[in-house]
Design a protein around this motif. Structure first.
Motif, PDB file in Angstrom:
ATOM      1  N   TYR A 214       0.824  -1.206   0.000  1.00 59.77           N
ATOM      2  CA  TYR A 214       0.000   0.000   0.000  1.00 59.77           C
ATOM      3  C   TYR A 214       0.863   1.262   0.000  1.00 59.77           C
TER       4      TYR A 214
ATOM      5  N   GLY B 122       0.312   8.754   3.549  1.00 54.96           N
ATOM      6  CA  GLY B 122      -0.948   8.422   4.209  1.00 54.96           C
ATOM      7  C   GLY B 122      -2.115   8.443   3.240  1.00 54.96           C
ATOM      8  N   MET B 123      -2.155   9.465   2.371  1.00 54.70           N
ATOM      9  CA  MET B 123      -3.245   9.559   1.403  1.00 54.70           C
ATOM     10  C   MET B 123      -3.164   8.417   0.389  1.00 54.70           C
TER      11      MET B 123
ATOM     12  N   ILE C 277      -1.947   5.405   0.829  1.00 59.13           N
ATOM     13  CA  ILE C 277      -2.384   4.162   1.481  1.00 59.13           C
ATOM     14  C   ILE C 277      -3.910   4.138   1.604  1.00 59.13           C
ATOM     15  N   ARG C 278      -4.504   5.269   1.982  1.00 58.06           N
ATOM     16  CA  ARG C 278      -5.969   5.342   2.104  1.00 58.06           C
ATOM     17  C   ARG C 278      -6.641   5.039   0.764  1.00 58.06           C
ATOM     18  N   LEU C 279      -6.122   5.643  -0.310  1.00 60.90           N
ATOM     19  CA  LEU C 279      -6.722   5.441  -1.629  1.00 60.90           C
ATOM     20  C   LEU C 279      -6.574   3.995  -2.101  1.00 60.90           C
TER      21      LEU C 279
ATOM     22  N   LYS D 181      -6.137   1.244  -0.272  1.00 61.77           N
ATOM     23  CA  LYS D 181      -6.986   0.345   0.520  1.00 61.77           C
ATOM     24  C   LYS D 181      -8.468   0.551   0.192  1.00 61.77           C
ATOM     25  N   LYS D 182      -8.816   1.781  -0.144  1.00 61.03           N
ATOM     26  CA  LYS D 182     -10.213   2.089  -0.448  1.00 61.03           C
ATOM     27  C   LYS D 182     -10.672   1.435  -1.753  1.00 61.03           C
TER      28      LYS D 182
ATOM     29  N   GLY E 163      -9.121  15.902   2.818  1.00 60.50           N
ATOM     30  CA  GLY E 163      -8.896  14.605   2.208  1.00 60.50           C
ATOM     31  C   GLY E 163     -10.184  13.849   1.986  1.00 60.50           C
ATOM     32  N   GLU E 164     -11.193  14.050   2.856  1.00 66.74           N
ATOM     33  CA  GLU E 164     -12.479  13.360   2.716  1.00 66.74           C
ATOM     34  C   GLU E 164     -13.187  13.785   1.442  1.00 66.74           C
TER      35      GLU E 164
ATOM     36  N   ILE F  68     -11.381  12.121  -1.546  1.00 67.55           N
ATOM     37  CA  ILE F  68     -11.658  10.696  -1.723  1.00 67.55           C
ATOM     38  C   ILE F  68     -13.069  10.492  -2.272  1.00 67.55           C
TER      39      ILE F  68
END
Length: 802
Positions: free
Chosen positions: A562, A644-645, A647-649, A651-652, A714-715, A718
């Motif tokens: 990730y 961080g962003m 990894i979030r994307l 995993k999302k 960031g929300e 996404i």
């Protein structure tokens, strides 16, 4: 009834055309096995020069992809060479230790490039130009060196020279004769062609005999017999070909220049046939595609037990575009003492035409600059048109502009494949064809050199009349006349639930193909992700195997990391697996992942189990990776948490099916170290905000991503990425990259749609639904015993990892 074993040695154009004929005539009589020395599916060798010139890729010139072999139950062994034939036991042996029995055997080993036995020929930088590997090697050399020499002024040499010019190299063409393409053109046409090519930047050295390739370890130049020299960092040898008859000779099959065959392509050994460039028929060995296809059609009928007139030989003709210049020749190209000649030479318009008659009959023609009458002259030559008939045709010709509508039904449109105007028109009318691609699929017209595409287009326009423009919608494949939108709408309206149902209800003309089956599988899953059962057999081989097949038949494994972040523990796992399974190469990919290359198919599930990491989906039509820079965690210039962003994307959206692969990147500052500007979705963190760019492509068709929106949180970012991806999923054609989709719809249109808050919410609700059923494919595969048996030969998974 038990099927007979039919084996084809050689995966080239002539051999596979024979197999296509057998499938059309009697698809149930034989179990078909193909051995191909090259690690690729069947491709169009005529178009290699287009690959070298940068116009096409290997995918573009592939005639029958991997899926075609599977759909037709053909067992293909790519990258495997037959080394011995036992004609008494009817068994053959390969360089990989395989044995295979046969009832019928076709030898289609083609030809090898002729390499001049010159001093220095083995130096680095000396290469032939015959296959895709040669092409890739030449492209690699061009990035390092700038001075090239091509030995050979025939068609292949000139095409190679044009490609080298496109690659930015200086090019000298060395030819032993006093004019170029002497086998296809007379002296006048050859000199006219030379003048045109010199304008393009080629230098010619005619009447030159190369005596030595100069240099120590690698080439530095060429030495000629008159004492002169030229410099060269790369030498391409294009002086001809010779039939590949070694296997036949060692087997005891009679050979001369080629493998000797009769009118039915039978050798003198029972149940062994030969076709293509390796075969010699009535003293002739053919190197052009049209005669080889004619041979293949005769052989297919013979093997299927269908009565047919034997092959009687071919009138050689060449119609092609050499570096943008149209040339044509057929029959005799040089007149003799008793020949009569009709000639037209217009310097102002760059047009030359010569027609040769012997004993009152047309025997040859050469055209330069204007070749629209080429097929007509070929027909005249084949039917031995008299001088009187030819003159009468000229007298009755009106001053009206040339139209394909004026041609008679028996006029050849596609000389390579022997397709007449009548056959094409009948297919258009009876099959409802509306595009050139549909005509190609149905009749084979324009499938080889592609020179007749314009004529096919004119025939479509002439046959369909006023409805032609209205019918120029893009069907999803040649099995249907329905467009992508029509298919998707019908699936929704009629509540269709699986591929076979779609084909039956919507009137598919065939049982489906390797283009429409994966597309239908995607559209059905996109429309109803909660209930649709993925039809894995409809997916492309890489997606079905959850690994990319390599050119040597091995596979690659790319575990998920990730945001490009890994741990010492995961690195140890990767290293241990690489050692245990003797992985050939370990590579860091452009997407910041580790790629294990050279993995055997049967080892794939065991490696997945021992890694115990998610699939990186490097094979998928979906999210591949989210590339990141180090961000404000470490970088002195960082403005946002890009890691961080990222990894979030990742995993999302991991596991999301999309029309084509999707690559993302997150850069934490305007320096853009993660190359966000050429990604499908690229994020750039600036002071206090995130910028979202879309539609980028870093591949062959480079496209800079366009700014879609800017967000403070960031929300919000996404949420918009989810809406964008779902809108792409719902409105793009299958296999359409975001770069092409954004260009087709327009960034303003996409921005307008995604500016509607309610629309964004709806799209996100639907993408959440799709994501809710996502499972890791590697874990799914190693827990499914039926899947393991079907795809990976029932390998055993260690109990502790299951």
């Amino acid at each position: 009834m038990k099927k007979k074993n039919l084996v084809l040695i050689g995966n080239g154009m002539a051999g596979i055309r024979t197999i296509e004929g057998i499938l059309n005539n009697d698809s149930d009589q034989y179990e078909i096995t193909v051995f191909g020395t090259e690690p690729y599916p069947n491709y169009n060798r005529i178009q290699l020069s287009k690959v070298l010139q940068g116009d096409n890729s290997l995918k573009d010139i592939t005639l029958n992809d991997w899926q075609w072999y599977e759909e037709n139950n053909i067992r293909l062994y790519p990258g495997e060479t037959v080394t011995k034939i036992d004609k008494n036991q009817q068994v053959l042996y390969t360089d990989k230790g395989k044995t295979k029995g046969y009832d019928k055997l076709i030898i289609a080993t083609g030809s090898n490039p002729f390499v001049l036995p010159l001093p220095g020929v083995n130096k680095e930088g000396v290469i032939a130009f015959r296959n895709i590997d040669d092409t890739e090697t030449i492209v690699k050399y061009s990035k390092q060196y700038k001075k090239a020499a091509v030995i050979g002024g025939g068609l292949l040499g000139l095409e190679a020279a044009r490609g080298l010019l496109n690659l930015g190299m200086e090019v000298d063409v060395v030819h032993i004769h006093d004019y170029i393409m002497e086998r296809q053109l007379d002296r006048t046409a050859g000199k006219l062609l030379q003048q045109e090519l010199e304008k393009q930047g080629m230098n010619f050295h005619l009447n030159k005999v190369t005596t030595e390739i100069i240099g120590r370890k690698r080439v530095k130049g060429l030495q000629f017999n008159d004492g002169s020299q030229i410099k060269a960092d790369l030498v391409v040898m294009a002086v001809g070909i010779k039939p590949n008859v070694d296997l036949a000779r060692e087997t005891g099959i009679p050979v001369n220049r080629g493998i000797l065959v009769n009118d039915y392509m039978e050798t003198e050994v029972a149940n062994i046939y030969a076709v293509g460039e390796c075969a010699e028929h009535r003293g002739m060995v053919y190197g052009l595609v049209a005669p080889l296809y004619q041979q293949g059609e005769i052989l297919a009928k013979r093997i299927c037990g269908i009565e047919t007139i034997g092959y009687k030989g071919s009138v050689l003709s060449t119609q092609l575009k050499v570096s943008g210049v149209d040339v044509f020749s057929a029959g005799k190209i040089n007149e003799e003492e008793n020949s009569k000649v009709s000639m037209l030479h217009d310097d102002l318009q760059g047009v030359y035409q010569k027609v040769i008659f012997e004993h009152g009959k047309m025997t040859g023609a050469v055209l330069f600059g204007d070749t629209k009458d080429g097929n007509k002259f070929l027909k005249y030559i084949k039917s031995s048109v008299s001088v009187e008939e030819y003159l009468q045709s000229i007298e009755t010709k009106t001053n009206e502009s040339y139209s394909v509508a004026d041609l008679p039904p028996d006029e050849l449109i596609c000389g390579c494949n022997g397709v007449t105007k009548g056959v094409i028109v009948e297919a258009i009318q009876s099959q409802g064809l509306t595009t050139v691609d549909q005509v190609k699929s149905c009749t084979n017209a324009s499938r080889s050199c592609g020179g007749c595409k314009q004529l096919v287009s004119e025939l479509l326009q002439g046959t369909l009349g006023d409805s032609y423009d209205q019918n120029q919608k893009e069907a999803i494949c040649n099995c249907t006349i329905l467009s992508r939108d029509e298919v998707v709408n019908q699936i929704r309206e009629k509540g269709l639930t699986h591929i076979r149902e779609v084909m039956n209800v919507l009137g598919w003309k065939t049982d489906g193909c390797s283009k429409c089956k994966p597309a239908l599988n995607y559209y059905l899953g996109m429309i109803d992700p909660l209930h649709y059962q993925d039809e894995k057999e409809a997916r492309y081989v890489n997606e079905r195997m959850h690994a990319n097949i390599q050119k040597d038949g091995t596979f690659s494994v790319v575990p998920r990391m990730y945001g490009g972040i890994t741990t010492a523990e995961d690195l140890r796992k990767i290293a241990d697996v690489a050692d245990k399974y003797q992985v050939g190469t370990i590579k860091v990919t452009g997407g910041q992942r580790i790629d294990l290359l050279g993995v055997k198919k049967q080892d794939l599930p065991k490696i997945w189990a021992e890694l115990d990491m998610p699939s990186g989906a490097a094979y998928a039509k979906g999210l591949r990776t989210v590339k990141t820079c180090v961000g404000d965690s470490y970088c002195r210039f960082g403005t946002q948490d890009s890691i961080g962003m990222g990894i979030r994307l990742e995993k999302k959206f991991e596991g999301l099916n999309t029309p084509h692969k999707v690559k993302m990147a997150v850069s934490a500052c305007p320096r853009n170290c993660a190359e966000s500007g050429i990604k499908d979705v690229g994020i750039v963190g600036v002071e206090g905000a995130w910028e979202m760019y879309v539609g980028g492509n870093g591949g062959t068709h480079l496209r800079k991503a366009e700014l879609l929106f800017k967000f403070k949180s960031g929300e919000e970012l996404i949420e918009m990425i989810g809406a964008f991806l779902q809108y792409y999923r719902e409105s793009a054609n299958y296999l359409e990259r975001t770069s092409a989709w954004v260009e087709r719809l327009g960034i303003d249109h996409i921005r307008e749609v995604l500016s509607i808050e309610s629309k964004v919410k709806e799209l996100n609700a639907r993408i959440e639904e799709a994501l809710s059923v996502v499972q890791d494919p590697w874990k799914q595969a190693i827990s499914d015993t039926n899947l393991l048996k079907d795809l990976y030969e029932a390998v055993k998974i260690p109990a502790e990892t299951r």
